[in-house]
Design a protein around this motif. Structure first.
Motif, PDB file in Angstrom:
ATOM      1  N   ALA A 218     -15.207  58.883  25.819  1.00 50.65           N
ATOM      2  CA  ALA A 218     -14.746  57.639  26.104  1.00 50.65           C
ATOM      3  C   ALA A 218     -16.067  56.567  26.014  1.00 50.65           C
ATOM      4  CB  ALA A 218     -13.770  57.350  27.391  1.00 50.65           C
ATOM      5  N   LEU A 219     -17.171  57.083  25.972  1.00 53.16           N
ATOM      6  CA  LEU A 219     -18.466  56.184  26.085  1.00 53.16           C
ATOM      7  C   LEU A 219     -18.503  55.430  24.783  1.00 53.16           C
ATOM      8  CD1 LEU A 219     -20.930  55.341  27.483  1.00 53.16           C
ATOM      9  CD2 LEU A 219     -21.981  57.259  26.329  1.00 53.16           C
ATOM     10  N   SER A 220     -18.639  54.335  24.675  1.00 58.68           N
ATOM     11  CA  SER A 220     -18.633  53.462  23.508  1.00 58.68           C
ATOM     12  C   SER A 220     -19.761  52.260  23.638  1.00 58.68           C
ATOM     13  CB  SER A 220     -17.330  53.070  22.880  1.00 58.68           C
ATOM     14  OG  SER A 220     -17.738  52.314  21.745  1.00 58.68           O
ATOM     15  N   LEU A 221     -20.502  51.936  22.806  1.00 53.40           N
ATOM     16  CA  LEU A 221     -21.648  50.751  22.714  1.00 53.40           C
ATOM     17  C   LEU A 221     -20.624  49.458  22.537  1.00 53.40           C
ATOM     18  CD1 LEU A 221     -24.740  52.311  22.118  1.00 53.40           C
ATOM     19  CD2 LEU A 221     -23.650  51.955  24.124  1.00 53.40           C
ATOM     20  N   TRP A 345     -22.457  56.539  15.863  1.00 55.91           N
ATOM     21  CA  TRP A 345     -21.138  57.058  16.615  1.00 55.91           C
ATOM     22  C   TRP A 345     -20.844  56.215  17.869  1.00 55.91           C
ATOM     23  CZ3 TRP A 345     -19.603  59.859  20.754  1.00 55.91           C
ATOM     24  CH2 TRP A 345     -18.274  60.376  20.713  1.00 55.91           C
ATOM     25  N   LEU A 346     -21.693  56.303  18.678  1.00 54.95           N
ATOM     26  CA  LEU A 346     -21.590  55.574  19.783  1.00 54.95           C
ATOM     27  C   LEU A 346     -21.107  54.005  19.543  1.00 54.95           C
ATOM     28  CD1 LEU A 346     -24.480  56.879  22.377  1.00 54.95           C
ATOM     29  CD2 LEU A 346     -22.043  57.367  22.374  1.00 54.95           C
ATOM     30  N   CYS A 347     -21.383  53.517  18.700  1.00 51.33           N
ATOM     31  CA  CYS A 347     -21.362  51.967  18.286  1.00 51.33           C
ATOM     32  C   CYS A 347     -19.932  52.048  17.834  1.00 51.33           C
ATOM     33  CB  CYS A 347     -22.147  51.355  17.372  1.00 51.33           C
ATOM     34  SG  CYS A 347     -23.991  51.531  18.087  1.00 51.33           S
ATOM     35  N   ALA A 348     -19.323  52.954  17.381  1.00 50.29           N
ATOM     36  CA  ALA A 348     -17.822  53.078  16.780  1.00 50.29           C
ATOM     37  C   ALA A 348     -16.862  52.922  18.159  1.00 50.29           C
ATOM     38  CB  ALA A 348     -17.555  54.196  16.117  1.00 50.29           C
ATOM     39  N   ARG A 355     -14.532  63.771  17.567  1.00 54.85           N
ATOM     40  CA  ARG A 355     -15.164  64.177  18.918  1.00 54.85           C
ATOM     41  C   ARG A 355     -16.404  64.808  18.552  1.00 54.85           C
ATOM     42  NH1 ARG A 355     -12.236  64.788  23.196  1.00 54.85           N
ATOM     43  NH2 ARG A 355     -13.569  66.467  24.141  1.00 54.85           N
ATOM     44  N   ARG A 356     -17.400  64.558  19.486  1.00 59.79           N
ATOM     45  CA  ARG A 356     -18.851  65.018  19.018  1.00 59.79           C
ATOM     46  C   ARG A 356     -19.234  65.907  20.551  1.00 59.79           C
ATOM     47  NH1 ARG A 356     -21.720  62.410  15.115  1.00 59.79           N
ATOM     48  NH2 ARG A 356     -20.087  61.783  13.705  1.00 59.79           N
TER      49      ARG A 356
END
Length: 561
Positions: A218-221, A345-348, A355-356
């Motif tokens: 769920a981590l997202s920038l 990927w984190l910015c999406a 999943r990563r």
């Protein structure tokens, strides 16, 4: 609102035509011996160094080393907390120069470059929020960076009040304070910033209960929108309500009893039900209070990372990053950071990506297992020692400790040593990326940080110097035997830090690296413009075009799911 990458003010309105100021920022372990060391030393960033003399002789007419500005210094400790503190002081110096209408250029080596980058992020946060935070206000009052007799924003009365003081108004925003720096915080006077061999470290919140952090899908920038934003607000409201509900209930009982002169509020408070619920309510309140603090800290780290993206889009046209592929500090820190998740990927959005597998830190340090010393009856001495050893009774306990506790303390000690080597002392944070670029964009390393022949020359020089260290190391071993280990270690430190012993410490001794920095300053300073032609000027043009194309692709193209 998204800002164009080329939305850069090159000159402050009405700025006088005076030479720009060149500020040099040193890196880790390169600071002064103590806080009172004002002597003009011979380190590359000090006034009496060979590099500073070269700058005075070769800078264009539109730029100069300052005589009326103190040499910028910081502790040089391998600590992210100390780097952030120094970044606030550097930002305060930049604001002071902005207030005087002076253009300036920043040149940083190693963590001095990442310190410049943190200062730019620290400028973007109040610029976006319209708030002057307490740490910046304190930095503006630091006499080591203040240029005017009076601070731009004075300290408040309770600026350094202890935590138990009830009314800490230093955290309350004031519109008048932001108006005092509103023009300066735009950093229009920043002509260029150059980083040399700088490992840029990006910290993200650690995964904790109910707090999405490193390791959580769920981590997202990207800031939450739609239902995800509503859900987050509802969760915050629930936590806040849980914290305030017990006090609200008590207040209602007290007010009701006072208004109606009733005895039932007291009876309720002293009932068996109230006594039974007291402990669960206190525990629930403490958990909600902890969760609110953990969420606030994680949101601060994420807000800073989002500000970093805006800052890079604004300031990338004025950035020159010089680094060699064989730079020891960059490679070691990059290898120590987790792998497996790329920055895009984190910015999406979290709900529109695959999943990563979040990479784990490097392998634990091979620490020794707990052992029991041999009993006296098993020392193989002649004559035999015939005695009963009570220590044998501890053998099962040691086996249990190695079986159950040893993996836990191995991870804890390894993590502590790992963080010490990285300088990672931010609580509840993970060094997620270490990159030669301010943002760890995909494929950024394909944009070379130096011309190939310059990078090869630095590597060859370091290899030759290391080959020459063999006889010196033998002499140091002899010195350790004759004069003691401390004297030998001092000699070893001097040999390793000698120019050319490592690529990381040999940049400023190379004439082409010096010339690239000078060309970058010449192209961006207020008065002069670049008139130099040659292979280094051509490489610099191609390099900056490649950086601009990569930043534009990140700003315009949405991350692929």
């Amino acid at each position: 609102m998204r800002e164009s990458m080329m939305d850069v003010d090159r000159e402050a309105p009405g700025a006088p035509a005076r030479p720009d100021v060149v500020i040099l920022v040193h890196g880790t372990f390169a600071g002064p011996k103590d806080d009172t060391d004002d002597e003009p030393g011979d380190a590359w960033w000090q006034r009496d160094s060979d590099y500073c003399r070269w700058l005075r002789a070769n800078l264009p007419p539109g730029a100069a080393l300052p005589d009326d500005v103190q040499v910028f210094r910081w502790t040089g400790h391998n600590s992210q907390v100390r780097r952030l503190e120094a970044a606030n002081r550097l930002l305060a110096l930049m604001i002071e120069l902005e207030a005087q209408g002076r253009g300036y250029h920043l040149v940083g080596h190693s963590h001095g470059g990442s310190l410049i980058w943190e200062a730019l992020i620290s400028a973007e946060v109040p610029r976006t929020h319209g708030v002057v935070y307490a740490q910046l206000r304190r930095a503006l009052n630091d006499p080591s960076v203040r240029l005017a007799p009076e601070p731009i924003i004075p300290l408040r009365d309770d600026e350094h009040a202890p935590w138990f003081v009830k009314h800490k108004t230093r955290y309350l925003p004031r519109t008048s304070e932001f108006r005092a720096i509103e023009a300066a915080i735009q950093l229009r006077g920043l002509r260029s910033w150059t980083t040399v061999g700088s490992p840029f470290l990006r910290y993200l919140p650690a995964r904790r209960p109910a707090v999405p952090g490193w390791g959580s899908q769920a981590l997202s920038l990207r800031p939450a929108t739609g239902w995800r934003a509503v859900r987050r607000q509802l969760l915050d409201l629930l936590v806040t309500t849980t914290i305030t509900a017990p006090f609200s209930f008590l207040a209602v009982l007290i007010v009701a009893g006072a208004m109606f002169h009733a005895r039932w509020p007291g009876a309720v408070m002293h009932s068996g039900v109230a006594n039974a619920l007291a402990l669960p309510v206190v525990l629930c309140w403490a958990a909600a209070y902890w969760l609110l603090g953990a969420q606030g800290y994680a949101n601060t780290l994420l807000a800073r990372e989002r500000a970093a993206q805006r800052a890079f889009r604004r300031h990338a046209p004025r950035w020159l990053g010089l680094w060699a592929p064989t730079d020891e500090a960059i490679n070691v820190l990059s290898a120590s950071a987790p792998t497996g998740v790329d920055y895009e990927w984190l910015c999406a959005p979290a709900d529109r990506r695959d999943r990563r597998d979040f990479g784990a830190p490097s392998d634990p340090v091979p620490l020794p297992r707990l052992r029991i010393r041999a009993p006296r009856s098993a020392t193989h001495l002649l004559p035999d020692v015939v005695r009963i050893a009570p220590r044998r009774a501890a053998v099962p306990l040691v086996w249990l400790a190695n079986r159950l506790l040893e993996p836990w303390w191995r991870r804890r000690i390894a993590a502590a040593l790992h963080g010490m080597a990285q300088g990672s002392d931010l609580p509840a944070a993970v060094l997620a990326f270490a990159s030669p670029w301010p943002l760890p964009l995909r494929g950024a390393r394909t944009v070379t940080g130096l011309p190939d022949e310059v990078a090869a020359r630095l590597a060859d020089r370091a290899a030759g110097q290391n080959a020459a260290l063999g006889p010196a190391l033998r002499e140091l071993l002899m010195a350790a035997a004759l004069d003691g280990v401390p004297a030998a270690m001092r000699g070893l430190h001097g040999s390793l830090t000698e120019a050319g012993a490592m690529v990381h410490t040999s940049y400023f001794a190379d004439p082409d690296v010096r010339e690239l920095i000078r060309l970058h300053i010449e192209r961006t300073c207020t008065i002069s413009r670049d008139t130099t032609a040659g292979p280094l000027a051509a490489w610099l043009t191609e390099h900056q075009a490649a950086v601009a194309a990569r930043v534009a692709a990140f700003a315009v193209t949405p991350p692929s799911p």
